[in-house]
Design a protein around this motif. Sequence first.
Motif, short mmCIF file in Angstrom:
data_model
loop_
_atom_site.label_atom_id
_atom_site.label_comp_id
_atom_site.label_asym_id
_atom_site.label_seq_id
_atom_site.Cartn_x
_atom_site.Cartn_y
_atom_site.Cartn_z
N ILE A 12 0.83 -1.19 0.00
CA ILE A 12 0.00 0.00 0.00
C ILE A 12 0.87 1.25 0.00
O ILE A 12 0.56 2.24 -0.68
CB ILE A 12 -0.95 0.01 1.21
CG1 ILE A 12 -1.87 -1.22 1.19
CG2 ILE A 12 -1.79 1.29 1.23
CD1 ILE A 12 -2.71 -1.34 -0.07
N GLN A 13 1.96 1.22 0.73
CA GLN A 13 2.88 2.37 0.77
C GLN A 13 3.45 2.65 -0.62
O GLN A 13 3.63 3.81 -1.00
CB GLN A 13 4.01 2.11 1.76
CG GLN A 13 3.58 2.15 3.22
CD GLN A 13 4.68 1.70 4.16
OE1 GLN A 13 5.62 0.99 3.78
NE2 GLN A 13 4.58 2.09 5.43
N PHE A 15 2.00 1.86 -3.44
CA PHE A 15 0.91 2.04 -4.40
C PHE A 15 0.88 3.48 -4.92
O PHE A 15 0.92 4.43 -4.14
CB PHE A 15 -0.42 1.68 -3.74
CG PHE A 15 -1.62 1.84 -4.63
CD1 PHE A 15 -1.98 0.84 -5.53
CD2 PHE A 15 -2.39 2.99 -4.57
CE1 PHE A 15 -3.09 0.98 -6.34
CE2 PHE A 15 -3.51 3.14 -5.37
CZ PHE A 15 -3.85 2.14 -6.26
N PRO A 17 -1.25 6.31 -6.44
CA PRO A 17 -2.66 6.69 -6.63
C PRO A 17 -2.94 7.15 -8.06
O PRO A 17 -2.14 7.84 -8.68
CB PRO A 17 -2.85 7.84 -5.63
CG PRO A 17 -1.81 7.60 -4.59
CD PRO A 17 -0.63 7.07 -5.35
N GLU A 22 -8.07 7.87 -4.67
CA GLU A 22 -7.08 6.89 -4.23
C GLU A 22 -6.00 7.53 -3.36
O GLU A 22 -5.50 6.90 -2.42
CB GLU A 22 -6.46 6.19 -5.43
CG GLU A 22 -7.42 5.25 -6.14
CD GLU A 22 -6.76 4.38 -7.18
OE1 GLU A 22 -7.40 3.41 -7.60
OE2 GLU A 22 -5.60 4.67 -7.58
N GLU A 23 -5.67 8.77 -3.64
CA GLU A 23 -4.68 9.49 -2.82
C GLU A 23 -5.19 9.64 -1.39
O GLU A 23 -4.46 9.36 -0.42
CB GLU A 23 -4.40 10.86 -3.43
CG GLU A 23 -3.35 11.66 -2.68
CD GLU A 23 -3.08 13.01 -3.32
OE1 GLU A 23 -2.31 13.79 -2.73
OE2 GLU A 23 -3.65 13.29 -4.41
N LYS A 26 -5.70 6.07 0.28
CA LYS A 26 -4.41 5.46 0.64
C LYS A 26 -3.94 6.01 1.98
O LYS A 26 -3.50 5.24 2.85
CB LYS A 26 -3.37 5.75 -0.44
CG LYS A 26 -1.96 5.29 -0.06
CD LYS A 26 -0.93 5.66 -1.13
CE LYS A 26 0.48 5.28 -0.67
NZ LYS A 26 1.50 5.60 -1.70
N ILE A 114 -7.39 0.86 -4.74
CA ILE A 114 -7.76 0.83 -3.34
C ILE A 114 -8.94 1.77 -3.11
O ILE A 114 -9.07 2.79 -3.79
CB ILE A 114 -6.59 1.21 -2.40
CG1 ILE A 114 -6.03 2.59 -2.75
CG2 ILE A 114 -5.50 0.16 -2.42
CD1 ILE A 114 -4.96 3.06 -1.80
#
Length: 207
Positions: A12-13, A15, A17, A22-23, A26, A114
Amino acid sequence: MTKELSKLEQQIQKFMPFNEQEEHDKAILLKWFESGSDILTRENEIAHLTASAWVVSPDKKSVLMAYHNIYHSWAWLGGHADGDADLHHVAQKEVMEESGLTHVKFLLDEPFSIEILSVDGHMKKGHYVSTHLHLNVTYLMEADPKDAVQNRPEENSAVAWIRVDQIAEKSTEPWFVEHVYAKLCEKMQVKFRGRLSDLKFSEKGLK
């Protein structure tokens, strides 16, 4: 934190966006990881991890969806982590259980999308489930529309391949159409540029 949960946090870190949604999501998801709360099981009635699957046909023009009994709508496939931090595995398991498919392949090993999703209060198996959040990770998969599918009565009443340009009319959840399914289709446009040029998203839906 378990090894698998730590691995998921690292994914996830890393990832990247795709948009503002998503930004923001996250950042919220990482805060839940850092909180030390149990986000792996439904014992956390406020928020817990889920895995979803965007299962596309080889030509990328159709998506495998199910008519979910709780939401009364055609929707993507997926389910709760229920203690399994390997959401890659959870997503695959849920697809097979919900659709009856025996073969599906990942187009990406890392998360494709996400979302922080709000789930309204509802009845499930005779018990009331309060409104809560799904800390959702979506994976991109591919399957063959020629393979047999079947519904899972306790979860859905039908499973079918739906063309991208028909998702908006099939789904009865406008928020999902606008903020989730449209985004996933746009990300597909970017990843498979030129393959989906005849299927566009507009203010009226996917067309």
